[in-house]
Design a protein around this motif. Sequence first.
Motif, PDB file in Angstrom:
ATOM      1  N   VAL A  41      47.901  36.977  51.368  1.00  0.00           N
ATOM      2  CA  VAL A  41      48.589  37.879  50.444  1.00  0.00           C
ATOM      3  C   VAL A  41      47.556  38.626  49.603  1.00  0.00           C
ATOM      4  O   VAL A  41      47.636  39.849  49.412  1.00  0.00           O
ATOM      5  CB  VAL A  41      49.576  37.103  49.546  1.00  0.00           C
ATOM      6  CG1 VAL A  41      49.956  37.913  48.319  1.00  0.00           C
ATOM      7  CG2 VAL A  41      50.820  36.727  50.337  1.00  0.00           C
ATOM      8  N   LEU A  42      46.556  37.898  49.128  1.00  0.00           N
ATOM      9  CA  LEU A  42      45.520  38.530  48.303  1.00  0.00           C
ATOM     10  C   LEU A  42      44.700  39.518  49.122  1.00  0.00           C
ATOM     11  O   LEU A  42      44.346  40.601  48.649  1.00  0.00           O
ATOM     12  CB  LEU A  42      44.624  37.452  47.686  1.00  0.00           C
ATOM     13  CG  LEU A  42      45.326  36.627  46.595  1.00  0.00           C
ATOM     14  CD1 LEU A  42      44.559  35.344  46.315  1.00  0.00           C
ATOM     15  CD2 LEU A  42      45.481  37.450  45.320  1.00  0.00           C
ATOM     16  N   SER A  62      40.855  46.841  40.757  1.00  0.00           N
ATOM     17  CA  SER A  62      39.700  46.764  39.854  1.00  0.00           C
ATOM     18  C   SER A  62      40.095  46.563  38.397  1.00  0.00           C
ATOM     19  O   SER A  62      39.292  46.086  37.596  1.00  0.00           O
ATOM     20  CB  SER A  62      38.853  48.038  39.990  1.00  0.00           C
ATOM     21  OG  SER A  62      39.617  49.167  39.612  1.00  0.00           O
ATOM     22  N   THR A  63      41.329  46.932  38.031  1.00  0.00           N
ATOM     23  CA  THR A  63      41.737  46.695  36.637  1.00  0.00           C
ATOM     24  C   THR A  63      42.850  45.649  36.547  1.00  0.00           C
ATOM     25  O   THR A  63      43.597  45.606  35.578  1.00  0.00           O
ATOM     26  CB  THR A  63      42.193  48.013  35.966  1.00  0.00           C
ATOM     27  OG1 THR A  63      43.208  48.622  36.777  1.00  0.00           O
ATOM     28  CG2 THR A  63      41.047  48.981  35.795  1.00  0.00           C
ATOM     29  N   ALA A  83      42.664  39.316  39.335  1.00  0.00           N
ATOM     30  CA  ALA A  83      42.460  39.455  40.779  1.00  0.00           C
ATOM     31  C   ALA A  83      41.155  38.848  41.281  1.00  0.00           C
ATOM     32  O   ALA A  83      41.146  38.101  42.263  1.00  0.00           O
ATOM     33  CB  ALA A  83      42.537  40.930  41.164  1.00  0.00           C
ATOM     34  N   ALA A  84      40.074  39.163  40.602  1.00  0.00           N
ATOM     35  CA  ALA A  84      38.765  38.707  41.103  1.00  0.00           C
ATOM     36  C   ALA A  84      38.730  37.187  41.206  1.00  0.00           C
ATOM     37  O   ALA A  84      38.250  36.624  42.203  1.00  0.00           O
ATOM     38  CB  ALA A  84      37.657  39.220  40.185  1.00  0.00           C
ATOM     39  N   CYS A 123      52.926  46.188  33.118  1.00  0.00           N
ATOM     40  CA  CYS A 123      52.156  46.480  34.340  1.00  0.00           C
ATOM     41  C   CYS A 123      50.989  45.509  34.464  1.00  0.00           C
ATOM     42  O   CYS A 123      50.147  45.430  33.573  1.00  0.00           O
ATOM     43  CB  CYS A 123      51.643  47.920  34.319  1.00  0.00           C
ATOM     44  SG  CYS A 123      50.664  48.309  35.791  1.00  0.00           S
ATOM     45  N   PRO A 124      50.932  44.762  35.579  1.00  0.00           N
ATOM     46  CA  PRO A 124      49.873  43.748  35.699  1.00  0.00           C
ATOM     47  C   PRO A 124      48.560  44.297  36.251  1.00  0.00           C
ATOM     48  O   PRO A 124      47.582  43.561  36.332  1.00  0.00           O
ATOM     49  CB  PRO A 124      50.485  42.736  36.670  1.00  0.00           C
ATOM     50  CG  PRO A 124      51.356  43.562  37.563  1.00  0.00           C
ATOM     51  CD  PRO A 124      51.867  44.705  36.711  1.00  0.00           C
ATOM     52  N   THR A 125      48.522  45.571  36.642  1.00  0.00           N
ATOM     53  CA  THR A 125      47.349  46.043  37.389  1.00  0.00           C
ATOM     54  C   THR A 125      46.626  47.212  36.743  1.00  0.00           C
ATOM     55  O   THR A 125      45.619  47.668  37.269  1.00  0.00           O
ATOM     56  CB  THR A 125      47.767  46.518  38.800  1.00  0.00           C
ATOM     57  OG1 THR A 125      48.593  47.683  38.650  1.00  0.00           O
ATOM     58  CG2 THR A 125      48.509  45.435  39.547  1.00  0.00           C
ATOM     59  N   GLY A 126      47.144  47.733  35.648  1.00  0.00           N
ATOM     60  CA  GLY A 126      46.508  48.919  35.077  1.00  0.00           C
ATOM     61  C   GLY A 126      46.895  50.198  35.792  1.00  0.00           C
ATOM     62  O   GLY A 126      46.309  51.246  35.547  1.00  0.00           O
TER      63      GLY A 126
END
Lengths: 613, 309
Positions: B97-98, B108-109, B113-114, B228-231
């Motif tokens: 999934v990742l 990246s934001t 995630a990383a 929003c979780p991702t920017g």
Amino acid sequence: MDLRLLEVSPTGAERAAVDGLLGPPASGWDGGERRTGATGNVARGGHRARARRDQLLPVLLAVQERVGWISPGALNYACQRLTVPPADAYGVASFYALLSLEPRPSRVVHVCDDLACRCSGSGALIAELEDRLGPEGAVAEDGGTASAWFRSPCLGQCDRAPAALLTIAGDEPEEHVLAPARGALPGLEGAAVDPVARVPQQGEPGLRLLRRVGRVDPRSLDDYRAHGGYAALRRACELGPEGVIRELVESKLLGRGGAAFPTGRKWDAVARQPARPHYLVCNADESEPGTFKDRVIMEGDPFALVEAMTIAAYATGCAHGYIYLRGEYPQARGLLEHAIAEARRRGYLGEDIVGHGFAFDLEIRRGAGAYICGEETAIFNSIEGFRGEPRNKPPFPVDEGLFGKPTVVNNVETLVNVLDIVLEGGSAYAQIGTDASTGTKLFCVSGHVERPGVYEVPFGSTLGEMLSLAGGVRGGRSLQAVLLGGAAGGFVRPDELDLPLSFEGARAASVTLGSGVVLAFDDTVDLPRMLMRIAAFFRDESCGQCVPCRVGTVRQEEALARLLGGRGRGDELALIAEVGRCMRDASICGLGQTASGAIESAIGRLGVFAGKG
Amino acid sequence: MGEMQHLTARRMVDLEIDGEPVRVLEGSTILDACRGLGIDTPTLCYGETLRPANVCRVCVVELEGARVLAPACSRKVEPGMKVRTDSERVRHSRKLVLELLSSSVDLSTTPAAAGYLERYGAEPERHGPPAPADPGRDRRRAGHHEEPDGQTAATAASPIKIDNELYVRDYSKCILCYKCVDVCGEQHQNTFAIAVAGRGFDARISTEYVAPLPESACVYCGNCIAVCPTGALMFTSEHELRAEGVWDEARQERTDTICPYCGVGCNLTLHVQDNRIVKVTSPDDHDITRGNLCVKGRFGVQHVNARGR
């Protein structure tokens, strides 16, 4: 709800299309004349307006049919009438392949380029259309009419491939099935002759589900009764609701839609639910590539489905039922609409059915080009006027289904089985077939066989017998592979023809009967190209909700493309297997869970790409 | 009264997670139970103030006897359930999934995630180099796509949308978690300016006919940015500071205050960098706002930094 609407107005035709379905607007609030003055100044908004949300898809289809596309003005007017936010309605409209949000010419040909039609000349048909109308989607003047053509997934006409669906928008919209669509595309000239449903076994003794197809007049209730129709409803009323369910449980009938769930258990669960109302949904969104059995029943014996649904409603306490019919089946729609109207007129539907004091009515809801809406919970969202995205389970439909109420959802074939179960009793029915798979099964045999069509056999017949019934491989060529169960099924080899066609037999061989697809490929077929078509199908038909399926179907297609193009990186087979496992394990619904099945079976079972990746 | 009945009706449920017995309130999710045990479950589409959409599938767990994995964020606990949160099967799906997300969306934001990618050994690069942004993505038709050659990995990349002064929409970063749609719609704001449009890989967040925000129903409450979780949705101030390369959360001070505009009394958290308010949020657990604000509380801060003040 305080909606912000767009500042665009519908054209006269668009307004007429919407009002034709909803009736004229009652006030300025929902788009009618603004009445000033003390009397008659009413607003009909609020809950009552929002409760008509389920009319959204029918309204959008009405506009599409009449105008050929859904303009901002038309969408806005539909939103105003139904109190739906425009962004929301746009999200719904853009979900369905048969609805267009960009201008389209009035005449559109949807050409099937799916598996079975590819075996029977869809390539030549597409070349002819390119020649005549230009590239896919381009607008061309053709005989004085603006026209365009588009590729389509399986149209469910595999027994008369290659197939096309012709739609002509206008005040009197037309829809025609062109099958087989060969030669000069006669339908384009406006002389389409809609083909009649036939089965190769017509008139043979021992037929049960197909016994009336081709023999009874599908437009005559009297003829249906003369052929034994409505005897089962009479018997059901003698048995009582519990009695019907008892027979059904005893029959050990398993659902024919692909999941093979015990129908009796499903009915029993809904019948026992204290919450009201209960709903009945017939899943007639038959869209699995290679599947056309439900169409043949609906076109050949429509009253049988109406009667079976009436019995289902009686047994499970449903006052209202829906037939969710795929949008690409205009003939089935016409015949079913007629059958429902006739049944209603003669007291077989309505308030006091044949004097037994129970009420039931049903209506048809058309799909608009989305395979996913055949998923048992996506079908609810689609009927309710939302995007056809599957719901997470639990809760299951028997607890919270359509409109959040207990719901029976059954496939057409499953329902039609109920007639004989009620008439002859569950235990007699259970004598047919095998111990675990009772009754007969309809198989959709197509591809490179001599006599493609729907065949009815008792469970337990072998795959080889099935192919022999259909006259074997066309032109005496040799068999390369059989796709069993559809795109969501899997491939089997020519040396596996002794495979018993039963749920347990298929399971033991790690295949599935799915929707009963038996698609034969001869030795001329480029199987990797067929795999690409299957991968493209799942990418196109994924609803996009969950990550494993939304992106997994894309990565799967890309890896296949590298293998086909001979420009692989060496890890494609591993990648396909790993992505497939994630889709199978972590997708929300059956589409994602089966999206890699056929491709992995071709790699593992047939050895396609052996030595690559 | 309803609340009382609710409380008295709730029982405790016994289950087992990774071999450990747990007892939680009936109606809890597996995610709640995992948190109680201190098990760190990755989540992306989950929002504390929203009903679980359970679409990202990064929180999936294995249930003994189940054919498929289950989303921890939404699946309710059942007595006797045996849950595995770190089996090979779970790790495989979370990893994929990742990978699928990271190979198709710019993460990246996305703060978490990383760490997730590393924890599950995800290798998004193996799906190929990312395909370039497609200006036509917003208008793609359902059920049609160009056949790929597989040499690049298709992405959600599309041109960034800057059509107002308050916030920026960069859907190249959108994982389609549905949170902005849910918060804008009937779960909180009831504005319904945006919806998911299109289908499959082409699904995207859109206004009607891709109208610019000022022409849409948007009221600029900014509650979509907050969830929003991702920017993908970002304050213009943050977007600009990031573009200049000076956005630095470590240097930001957070000050809790109460919104001065009206009598509701919403709590504000002012994010201040270099003596300038760069972002305004509201605490998720605040009983009045549940993380939500209106345009005044969210964006009405220019006067604080005004020169003439």
